[in-house]
Design an enzyme around this catalytic site. Structure first.
Site, PDB file in Angstrom:
ATOM      1  N   THR A 208       0.876  -1.188  -0.053  1.00 13.38           N
ATOM      2  CA  THR A 208      -0.048  -0.039   0.060  1.00 13.38           C
ATOM      3  C   THR A 208       0.952   1.097   0.020  1.00 13.38           C
ATOM      4  O   THR A 208       2.043   1.112   0.398  1.00 13.38           O
ATOM      5  CB  THR A 208      -0.721  -0.055   1.359  1.00 13.38           C
ATOM      6  N   THR A 209       0.485   2.114  -0.235  1.00 12.56           N
ATOM      7  CA  THR A 209      -0.671   2.995  -0.701  1.00 12.56           C
ATOM      8  C   THR A 209      -0.174   3.965  -1.947  1.00 12.56           C
ATOM      9  O   THR A 209       0.926   4.197  -2.075  1.00 12.56           O
ATOM     10  CB  THR A 209      -1.046   4.095   0.512  1.00 12.56           C
TER      11      THR A 209
END
Length: 291
Positions: free
Chosen positions: A59-60
């Site tokens: 992520t992100t």
């Protein structure tokens, strides 16, 4: 004894290639691979169970449009349950001359999918003699995600964020502010649904916080450096509230990966250039923690 040549083949070196390589067919390399050797496709053969718990996840990713194009940026952390699996994984890649893709989800499958996507675009250009439009590239990526549906249903999902500039747009791109922008952003769901986003977007576990930050910081008149600053600020805010997102690591000199796409092409910013932005963001938060 002389070995017999493959059916339909001519003299060497053509005779060294299997017949499938010489048959006319689709311009899609993924379709070709599915026919000739489907075991090489990302996600093929993965079984159910607890594999998704042991596989590193990334992520992100954030994307922000600006007056010159679009910026795609991602943090460097991969997690495995409550452990940090990697502090410097790369999740944002240049796809071709005018596009880039960032990935969240199962890291190993995602990286395989990106490499296949890069090959898919190059293969199409060589077979057809022209480049895919930006919409065509986004559609190809959606088809590849749909092909990974079996693995996604077992917890090995890949959720990319695609961004780019079409050098010859067929339809003018209007932003929510009414201004024209050459940058476009596409998001996807795990079943291959494709959605065009406006102005900015984020995917991954820290996306809620990153989008909230971008909602405040997005400036439609920002230039490229301004958009990069907004993307790094959003990743910083995401890392502040999401343990799976890594913030700029000034001690180890590990910074977000940033790719900027303009009409001149897609360029990955150097670590030194991103590091200067990250240092400015962290310094600013020392006196104003809320940003």
């Amino acid at each position: 004894m002389t070995p017999s040549a493959p059916t339909g083949a001519g003299s060497w070196p053509v005779s060294a290639l299997p017949a499938a390589y010489l048959r006319p067919g689709s311009a899609s390399f993924s379709d070709f691979l599915a026919e000739v050797d489907p075991g090489l496709l990302p996600g093929h053969g993965h079984s159910a169970g607890a594999a998704h718990l042991a596989a590193p996840h990334g992520t992100t990713i954030v994307a922000v449009t600006c007056s010159e194009g679009v910026v795609l940026a991602g943090d460097r952390r991969a997690t495995m349950g409550n452990l940090v699996a990697s502090r410097e994984i790369e999740k944002v890649f240049v796809a071709d001359s005018h596009s880039a893709v960032g990935i969240a989800g199962t890291a190993g499958l995602a990286v395989e999918m990106v490499r296949l996507f890069q090959l898919e675009l190059e293969h199409y250009e060589k077979i057809e003699g022209v480049r895919l439009s930006l919409d065509g590239k986004a559609n190809r990526l959606a088809a590849m995600i749909r092909g990974n549906l079996g693995a996604a249903m077992q917890g090995l999902a890949v959720v990319p964020l695609f961004a780019g500039v079409d050098p010859a747009p067929r339809v003018p791109v209007l932003r929510t502010t009414g201004e024209r922008s050459p940058g476009r952003i596409f998001s996807y769901d795990v079943v291959g649904g494709k959605y065009e986003e406006h102005d900015y977007h984020a995917v991954g576990s820290g996306s809620l916080f990153a989008r909230s930050a971008l909602k405040k910081r997005f400036d439609p008149s920002a230039d490229l450096p301004g958009a990069v600053r907004a993307a790094v600020e959003a990743l910083y805010d995401a890392a502040d509230d999401d343990t799976a997102t890594g913030g700029p690591d000034l001690t180890r000199r590990i910074y977000p990966v940033v790719v900027a796409i303009t009409a001149q092409g897609a360029v990955r910013w150097t670590d030194d250039a991103v590091g200067a932005v990250a240092q400015a963001v962290v310094t600013g938060r020392m006196t104003n923690p809320g940003g």
